[in-house]
Design a protein around this motif. Sequence first.
Motif, PDB file in Angstrom:
ATOM      1  N   HIS A 204       1.303  -1.522  -0.200  1.00  0.00           N
ATOM      2  CA  HIS A 204       0.292   0.074   0.139  1.00  0.00           C
ATOM      3  C   HIS A 204       0.923   1.260  -0.309  1.00  0.00           C
ATOM      4  O   HIS A 204       0.585   2.225  -0.078  1.00  0.00           O
ATOM      5  CB  HIS A 204      -0.878  -0.013   1.724  1.00  0.00           C
ATOM      6  CG  HIS A 204      -1.541   1.138   1.174  1.00  0.00           C
ATOM      7  ND1 HIS A 204      -1.933   2.693   1.561  1.00  0.00           N
ATOM      8  CD2 HIS A 204      -3.327   1.021   1.321  1.00  0.00           C
ATOM      9  CE1 HIS A 204      -3.250   2.835   1.741  1.00  0.00           C
ATOM     10  NE2 HIS A 204      -4.056   2.522   1.814  1.00  0.00           N
ATOM     11  N   ASP A 205       2.101   1.344   0.874  1.00  0.00           N
ATOM     12  CA  ASP A 205       2.362   2.611   0.954  1.00  0.00           C
ATOM     13  C   ASP A 205       3.575   2.664  -0.087  1.00  0.00           C
ATOM     14  O   ASP A 205       4.576   3.810  -0.530  1.00  0.00           O
ATOM     15  CB  ASP A 205       3.129   2.796   1.935  1.00  0.00           C
ATOM     16  CG  ASP A 205       2.714   2.614   3.454  1.00  0.00           C
ATOM     17  OD1 ASP A 205       1.411   3.293   3.135  1.00  0.00           O
ATOM     18  OD2 ASP A 205       3.545   3.575   4.456  1.00  0.00           O
TER      19      ASP A 205
ATOM     20  N   LYS B 250       2.373   1.658  -3.341  1.00  0.00           N
ATOM     21  CA  LYS B 250       2.212   1.697  -4.283  1.00  0.00           C
ATOM     22  C   LYS B 250       1.898   3.310  -5.026  1.00  0.00           C
ATOM     23  O   LYS B 250       2.244   3.438  -6.302  1.00  0.00           O
ATOM     24  CB  LYS B 250       0.729   1.234  -4.000  1.00  0.00           C
ATOM     25  CG  LYS B 250      -0.162   0.378  -5.491  1.00  0.00           C
ATOM     26  CD  LYS B 250      -1.310   0.206  -4.888  1.00  0.00           C
ATOM     27  CE  LYS B 250      -2.544   1.163  -5.408  1.00  0.00           C
ATOM     28  NZ  LYS B 250      -3.657   2.359  -4.756  1.00  0.00           N
ATOM     29  N   ASN B 251       1.813   4.424  -3.349  1.00  0.00           N
ATOM     30  CA  ASN B 251       1.402   5.314  -4.349  1.00  0.00           C
ATOM     31  C   ASN B 251       2.789   6.623  -5.312  1.00  0.00           C
ATOM     32  O   ASN B 251       2.320   6.980  -5.793  1.00  0.00           O
ATOM     33  CB  ASN B 251       1.663   6.363  -3.028  1.00  0.00           C
ATOM     34  CG  ASN B 251      -0.532   6.251  -2.263  1.00  0.00           C
ATOM     35  OD1 ASN B 251      -1.189   5.805  -3.784  1.00  0.00           O
ATOM     36  ND2 ASN B 251      -0.886   6.469  -2.162  1.00  0.00           N
TER      37      ASN B 251
ATOM     38  N   SER C  45       3.063   7.403  -9.115  1.00  0.00           N
ATOM     39  CA  SER C  45       3.181   8.985  -9.673  1.00  0.00           C
ATOM     40  C   SER C  45       4.499   8.645  -9.638  1.00  0.00           C
ATOM     41  O   SER C  45       4.434   9.999 -11.684  1.00  0.00           O
ATOM     42  CB  SER C  45       3.639   9.101  -8.050  1.00  0.00           C
ATOM     43  OG  SER C  45       3.867  10.314  -8.020  1.00  0.00           O
TER      44      SER C  45
ATOM     45  N   ASN D 213       8.938  11.227  -4.321  1.00  0.00           N
ATOM     46  CA  ASN D 213       8.217  10.548  -4.378  1.00  0.00           C
ATOM     47  C   ASN D 213       9.383   9.110  -4.087  1.00  0.00           C
ATOM     48  O   ASN D 213       9.448   7.833  -3.630  1.00  0.00           O
ATOM     49  CB  ASN D 213       7.352   9.828  -5.609  1.00  0.00           C
ATOM     50  CG  ASN D 213       6.125  10.764  -6.087  1.00  0.00           C
ATOM     51  OD1 ASN D 213       5.707  10.391  -4.325  1.00  0.00           O
ATOM     52  ND2 ASN D 213       5.557  11.686  -5.742  1.00  0.00           N
TER      53      ASN D 213
ATOM     54  N   ARG E  21      -2.114   8.287   5.449  1.00  0.00           N
ATOM     55  CA  ARG E  21      -0.829   7.628   4.808  1.00  0.00           C
ATOM     56  C   ARG E  21      -0.873   9.097   3.408  1.00  0.00           C
ATOM     57  O   ARG E  21      -0.362   8.555   2.722  1.00  0.00           O
ATOM     58  CB  ARG E  21      -0.958   6.201   3.510  1.00  0.00           C
ATOM     59  CG  ARG E  21      -0.597   5.422   5.056  1.00  0.00           C
ATOM     60  CD  ARG E  21      -1.088   3.796   4.132  1.00  0.00           C
ATOM     61  NE  ARG E  21      -0.160   3.063   4.917  1.00  0.00           N
ATOM     62  CZ  ARG E  21      -1.018   2.266   6.417  1.00  0.00           C
ATOM     63  NH1 ARG E  21      -2.316   2.406   6.139  1.00  0.00           N
ATOM     64  NH2 ARG E  21      -0.269   1.497   6.821  1.00  0.00           N
ATOM     65  N   ASN E  22      -0.614  10.205   3.985  1.00  0.00           N
ATOM     66  CA  ASN E  22      -0.474  11.446   3.295  1.00  0.00           C
ATOM     67  C   ASN E  22       0.755  11.305   3.724  1.00  0.00           C
ATOM     68  O   ASN E  22       2.018  11.811   4.455  1.00  0.00           O
ATOM     69  CB  ASN E  22      -1.316  12.149   3.917  1.00  0.00           C
ATOM     70  CG  ASN E  22      -1.048  13.606   3.176  1.00  0.00           C
ATOM     71  OD1 ASN E  22      -0.441  14.174   2.875  1.00  0.00           O
ATOM     72  ND2 ASN E  22      -2.049  14.107   3.463  1.00  0.00           N
ATOM     73  N   SER E  23       1.938  11.785   1.946  1.00  0.00           N
ATOM     74  CA  SER E  23       2.894  12.314   2.208  1.00  0.00           C
ATOM     75  C   SER E  23       3.676  13.329   2.789  1.00  0.00           C
ATOM     76  O   SER E  23       4.743  13.377   3.169  1.00  0.00           O
ATOM     77  CB  SER E  23       3.520  11.943   0.238  1.00  0.00           C
ATOM     78  OG  SER E  23       3.182  12.492  -0.511  1.00  0.00           O
TER      79      SER E  23
END
Length: 466
Positions: A252-253, A255-256, A260, A289, A422-424
């Motif tokens: 999950h972590d 993936k973003n 991106s 990212n 889980r907002n960067s």
Amino acid sequence: MKRKLSNQFLRNFLVIFLLTILATALAFVLLSFASGLISGSLAKNQYPASAIIKKDYRQIDASAIVQSGGGVQVVDKEYRVVYSSGLDTIGKDRLTAEEFTTFLTESKSKPYHYDILYQPEGEFWLIVTFPTSIRLNFSLVYNKEAAAGDFMRAGWVITFVVLSYILLLGLFAFIYSRVTAASITVPLKKLCYGTKLLREGDYSARVDLRLRNEFAELQNTFNEMAARIEQEITLRKKSEEDRRRLILDISHDLKNPMASIQGYTELLMRKKGMTEPEGEEYLKVILNNSKRANRLLTELFELSQIDSPEFSLKLIKTDICEYIRQICGELVPQLEREGFRYEFDIMEESVFTLLDTNRFSRIIQNLANNVMQYNPQGTLVAVSLTVQNNQVVIDFSDDGIGIPAHLAVNIFNPFVRVDDSRNSKTGGSGLGLSIAKKIAEAHGGDLTLHPNENKGSTFRITIPVI
Ligand code: ADP
């Protein structure tokens, strides 16, 4: 299995039953044999009435009988006791004809042995009495002159008695064999049932036999085994669940940032007529990212390294007060640059502990970074070092936003964050505190979170003094 065991018992008891009958018959034979053996030596047989009788009763010598514990009485034809010496069971000087008849007929059932002889010339009865020691009034008498009908009737009764005796003995043997077999088969059955439940996956199965014998030992061993299996299954389930969660969280972590990076790279490649500042903006997003993904992977690698069996610390005897003072000193420029206040209270004395200084600094660095990352400028960072119960206690506190009490334990689990969006922008990986706790534990100490009375949070590191 139950049937086989109880049948085995029945067979054993049938053997016992046959042996009992054999022993009973043998006992009767032995009794009559022994009685024949000793009869000659018994006083009653040594002095029969015939041995001392005289025509004139006045000449009878009763001294030997009296000395042997017996007695002699002479009863004349008028039923008068005309002579008495030693043991006297008549107890009267004169009897009626009826009393004398009763005495004669009942003499066999009294606990005395009577030898009664009539002297026709002197017209008197000589009665020699000895007390009976023990007598078994059982004898099988057979007379072929008896009436055939009587013989049949008596024969049937005797056969009935013997058969009843054998039947009763057989019945007792059967019942007792079942009862004894049950004392084995019932607990066995319960243990088998418990084992079956275990085999079918019911690990809460326990056996309660309410016994104190060897079965109780077996029951305790079974219950302990079941408890251990249950505990291990629960642990395995938990670790499987943790592993599953970890993989889910990692994917999950990752993936973003990966999505991106991919998206912006494709945009850079395909977009025509892009201005330079626009391109730089996209590259910045890609860089941030990839940094985030890299940090996550580095921390994951560090966590799995600490967890691996090969992990070991390079422990060196270190003055922890000196060491913490030095680390705090190194933190000061960063804290001042970021606009945080600080307060250090470290003991002056030397306190020695075994430290892997590289790893240990990771704990302090992580705690300091967290304060700066999650709290507003002006927050106070306080570090104190004391020794309590042979343990060095380092309290790392802040008066910032604090951590909710319900997360006090879970916050040390991988990927647990107060803001779980889980907002960067807001959060890190959620791995920092897990790594820090494992390092503290590897030093034989711990890292725990304690609620602050006013506000903020206090992380406590403990480490044993050497
Ligand atoms: P991260 O990489 O997210 O910082 P950590 O395990 O170090 O992971 O911290 C877990 C979470 O605990 C953080 O996401 C943050 O929400 C919270 N946290 C940690 N330290 C503090 C602190 N001093 N003040 C407030 N919140 C904190």
